[in-house]
Design a protein around this motif. Structure first.
Motif, PDB file in Angstrom:
ATOM      1  N   GLU A 153      80.126  35.950  21.056  1.00 31.59           N
ATOM      2  CA  GLU A 153      81.318  35.192  20.655  1.00 31.59           C
ATOM      3  C   GLU A 153      81.165  34.681  19.224  1.00 31.59           C
ATOM      4  OE1 GLU A 153      83.825  31.230  21.963  1.00 31.59           O
ATOM      5  OE2 GLU A 153      82.522  32.176  23.443  1.00 31.59           O
ATOM      6  N   LEU A 154      79.963  34.209  18.886  1.00 29.24           N
ATOM      7  CA  LEU A 154      79.696  33.733  17.529  1.00 29.24           C
ATOM      8  C   LEU A 154      79.834  34.878  16.527  1.00 29.24           C
ATOM      9  CD1 LEU A 154      78.798  31.482  15.616  1.00 29.24           C
ATOM     10  CD2 LEU A 154      76.419  32.083  16.149  1.00 29.24           C
ATOM     11  N   ALA A 155      79.316  36.054  16.883  1.00 30.45           N
ATOM     12  CA  ALA A 155      79.430  37.221  15.995  1.00 30.45           C
ATOM     13  C   ALA A 155      80.899  37.600  15.807  1.00 30.45           C
ATOM     14  CB  ALA A 155      78.632  38.394  16.556  1.00 30.45           C
ATOM     15  N   ARG A 156      81.701  37.570  16.892  1.00 28.45           N
ATOM     16  CA  ARG A 156      83.138  37.875  16.771  1.00 28.45           C
ATOM     17  C   ARG A 156      83.836  36.863  15.864  1.00 28.45           C
ATOM     18  NH1 ARG A 156      82.490  38.915  22.304  1.00 28.45           N
ATOM     19  NH2 ARG A 156      83.294  36.855  22.847  1.00 28.45           N
ATOM     20  N   GLU A 157      83.508  35.582  16.039  1.00 27.84           N
ATOM     21  CA  GLU A 157      84.128  34.538  15.226  1.00 27.84           C
ATOM     22  C   GLU A 157      83.721  34.673  13.759  1.00 27.84           C
ATOM     23  OE1 GLU A 157      86.571  32.375  16.053  1.00 27.84           O
ATOM     24  OE2 GLU A 157      86.559  33.530  17.908  1.00 27.84           O
ATOM     25  N   ARG A 158      82.453  35.005  13.541  1.00 25.93           N
ATOM     26  CA  ARG A 158      82.003  35.219  12.154  1.00 25.93           C
ATOM     27  C   ARG A 158      82.738  36.398  11.530  1.00 25.93           C
ATOM     28  NH1 ARG A 158      75.504  34.145  12.866  1.00 25.93           N
ATOM     29  NH2 ARG A 158      75.639  31.872  12.659  1.00 25.93           N
TER      30      ARG A 158
END
Length: 108
Positions: free
Chosen positions: A22-27
């Motif tokens: 999720e963090l990678a998608r948001e980044r």
């Protein structure tokens, strides 16, 4: 206890992987948004530069036209002054020396 610990650890690792994804998608979403903002900013700068260039060209053309009008005004004033001088000269008639020279030529 070991099985509970292993199960809890596996759940924690699974949740951690999901959070990292999720963090990678948001980044990635933030990076795409930043790219979009930068692209828009560059387009706005290019448009402003184009408008500034157009305004500068219009101002230069206006200045050139003003200079041409001023030059035409000066030429008009000069022509009017010359015309007035010629009219005044004709009104007064030719100077006596010119009349005498014309008469002498006619006599000869």
């Amino acid at each position: 206890a070991y099985a509970q610990h292993a199960s809890a650890r596996e759940a924690w690792l699974s949740e951690r992987r999901e959070l990292e994804q999720e963090l990678a998608r948001e980044r990635a979403r933030i990076a795409a948004f930043e790219d979009e903002v930068n692209t828009r900013r560059e387009q706005e700068i290019a448009e402003k530069n184009l408008r500034a260039s157009s305004v500068k060209a219009v101002r230069e053309e206006a200045l050139e036209q003003r200079n041409l009008v001023s030059e035409a005004d000066r030429e008009l004033w000069s022509a009017e002054a010359t015309l007035s001088a010629v009219k005044e000269k004709r009104r007064r008639g030719p100077p006596p020396s010119v009349l005498q020279a014309d008469q002498e030529r006619l006599v000869k």
